[in-house]
Design an enzyme around this catalytic site. Sequence first.
Site, PDB file in Angstrom:
ATOM      1  N   LYS A   1       0.893  -1.166   0.000  1.00  0.00           N
ATOM      2  CA  LYS A   1       0.000   0.000   0.000  1.00  0.00           C
ATOM      3  C   LYS A   1       0.926   1.209   0.000  1.00  0.00           C
ATOM      4  O   LYS A   1       0.916   2.050   0.907  1.00  0.00           O
ATOM      5  CB  LYS A   1      -0.915  -0.056   1.244  1.00  0.00           C
ATOM      6  CG  LYS A   1      -1.974   1.017   1.306  1.00  0.00           C
ATOM      7  CD  LYS A   1      -3.150   0.784   0.383  1.00  0.00           C
ATOM      8  CE  LYS A   1      -4.071   1.975   0.394  1.00  0.00           C
ATOM      9  NZ  LYS A   1      -5.133   1.901  -0.618  1.00  0.00           N
TER      10      LYS A   1
ATOM     11  N   ASP B   1      -5.508  -3.102  -2.125  1.00  0.00           N
ATOM     12  CA  ASP B   1      -6.937  -2.994  -2.457  1.00  0.00           C
ATOM     13  C   ASP B   1      -7.177  -3.452  -3.894  1.00  0.00           C
ATOM     14  O   ASP B   1      -8.114  -4.215  -4.183  1.00  0.00           O
ATOM     15  CB  ASP B   1      -7.466  -1.567  -2.210  1.00  0.00           C
ATOM     16  CG  ASP B   1      -6.563  -0.464  -2.748  1.00  0.00           C
ATOM     17  OD1 ASP B   1      -5.430  -0.761  -3.199  1.00  0.00           O
ATOM     18  OD2 ASP B   1      -6.987   0.711  -2.737  1.00  0.00           O
TER      19      ASP B   1
END
Length: 356
Positions: A192, A224
């Site tokens: 991330k 994600d």
Amino acid sequence: MKIDIAVLPGDGIGAEVVAAAMAVLEKVASMSGHQLNPVYADVGWAAIDKHGTALPEATREICRKSRAILFGAVGLPDRDKTLPQAQRPERVALLELRKGLFANLRHVVLPPGLANRCPLKTELISAGIDIMIIRELTGGLYYGKPQGISGPPGTRVAVDTMAYSEAEIERILKIGFETALKRRRRLTSVDKANILATSQLWRETAIRMAKDYPDVTVEHMYVDNASMQLLRRPTEFDVIVTENTFGDILSDEASMLCGSIGLVPSACLGIPGGAVPFYEPIHGSAPDIAGQNKANPIGTILTVAMMLRYTFGLEPDAKMIEKAAFEVLNGGKTLTGDLGGTAGCTQVADAVMAAL
Ligand code: IPM
Ligand code: MG
């Protein structure tokens, strides 16, 4: 070869799936002339009830003397609630036995015969699903300090710390690159990095190390997005390498691609001569079906194959178990309830043994 292992069945369905996998291992050992020396030990609630702790010293000692640990599951949610978090089996036993074992390999394979159990449309999975998820297991939020809840009721504050050193990142990425070299040579490094400092260091390190592995095609992906791509183009993933919490979540998601979490084996590995390698199916104790001969033993049977491969170097025996297990799954006749069948745990184990 001598196969000296500690066997910790634990709670819930742990006992059944471990018994099934041990029956398979006994048969393989006798077919190949190995000397199997399993030493059974209590862990989880089974240990709390007898010895007052989820990981008694006697169990630790048995583990220390073994070359590998075969583990079922620990934790019984109804009873766990009665203990403070720090004394619950997952923390006292599971996280403790995994200490030092920084590489968690979770292998997700969809048996072609079970394509109808995969929740995705046929055209998305026709090229097959075979993903090795490599989860960093001893860093990040699980062990980072400070951790805890403090302050007066109403204004309490909770803290978890995600920390990674360059060395920790490098050693897990190295396993990722090397695993990819032995497979389809594609590595997806999940982070991330648009937000987290740990992920920025992770990505920088991955980009630098990629230069040493020109034969591996590397893709960097935000976590994600990775959770979405696993559903959009699962067949394109080969090896995924990621930090602890991301790997925990993505591996549960990915397990559904093969129809059931009950099929997924795992290995927790460290450095040679360090902590004793730990092998467990990724499912939990499933108390709702425990003791009813309903549990799927395939995850644990495949876990035994990983143990033979990674700790004992017995590749042919590992392959023999995998081949037999997949033959049973692809045959579609002897399946447990999680795969839409009616067979019991012991029947599945018998079918795997017959297929050896
Ligand atoms: C797993 C589990 C454990 C983890 C829990 C029970 C601590 O979810 O093995 O994936 O998060 O590692
Ligand atoms: Mg998990």
